[in-house]
Design a protein around this motif. Structure first.
Motif: not given
Length: 179
Positions: A109-111, A123-130, A132-136
């Motif tokens: 949920i926090p992600t 901001l770009s959600p995928n670049l923001w997430r990147a 913190y590492g690869d998607w799980t």
């Protein structure tokens, strides 16, 4: 000042395939086809299994692009009413996520909230997430469900038009192809 998470640096991905998956999920929810959901999920799993790594990455990026586009539309709608999108959309969606523990385990949920906030602040959600590492693997269903929740939220606030969010995206894609 430019950010490394600026959408101009983000891959768009396969928005058409992502929209098709999201639209299919929405239709299943609206039609109450709970019995067919297992069969539809099996077919969706077969499609994604046949995509290969590049296809899956494009689908993932396309889903993040949808989240960005939905949040951009919601931000504009909120601003028309002097409201803040993060304040009015994110708590509602996070509350819904918390009521769906099979889809949204507490640790994702926090992600998902972070993706919404990133997109809501431009901001770009995928670049923001990147960052913190690869998607799980544990984040894949919640990511799709987050896009579905956003589309359903848009449909609801647009007067209950069940296809509004899909038309919003297909219209934007059509304009992009013409331009």
């Amino acid at each position: 000042m430019s950010s490394p998470c600026d959408p101009e640096y983000a891959p768009v991905g396969d928005v058409g395939a992502a929209l098709m998956m999201i639209d299919s999920q929405l239709k299943a929810v609206y039609d109450g086809r709970t019995g067919k959901r297992a069969e539809e999920q099996r077919m969706a799993d077969q499609v994604t299994a046949s995509m290969g790594r590049e296809g899956l990455d494009a689908l993932l990026d396309g889903t993040c692009t949808l989240i960005y586009m939905f949040m951009t539309w919601l931000r504009a709608a909120c601003e028309e009413h002097d409201k803040e999108v993060v304040e009015h959309v994110v708590p509602t969606l996070v509350g819904t996520m918390r009521m769906m523990p099979k889809t949204f385990r507490p640790e994702v949920i926090p992600t998902m909230a972070g993706l919404l906030i990133a997109a809501g602040t431009g901001l770009s959600p995928n670049l923001w997430r990147a960052q913190y590492g690869d998607w799980t693997a544990a984040e894949m269903n919640p990511l799709e469900a987050t896009a579905v929740l956003l589309a359903e939220h848009i449909n609801r606030i647009s007067g209950g038009d069940r296809d509004f969010a899909s038309r919003l995206i297909t219209g934007a894609l059509s304009r992009a192809d013409q331009g």
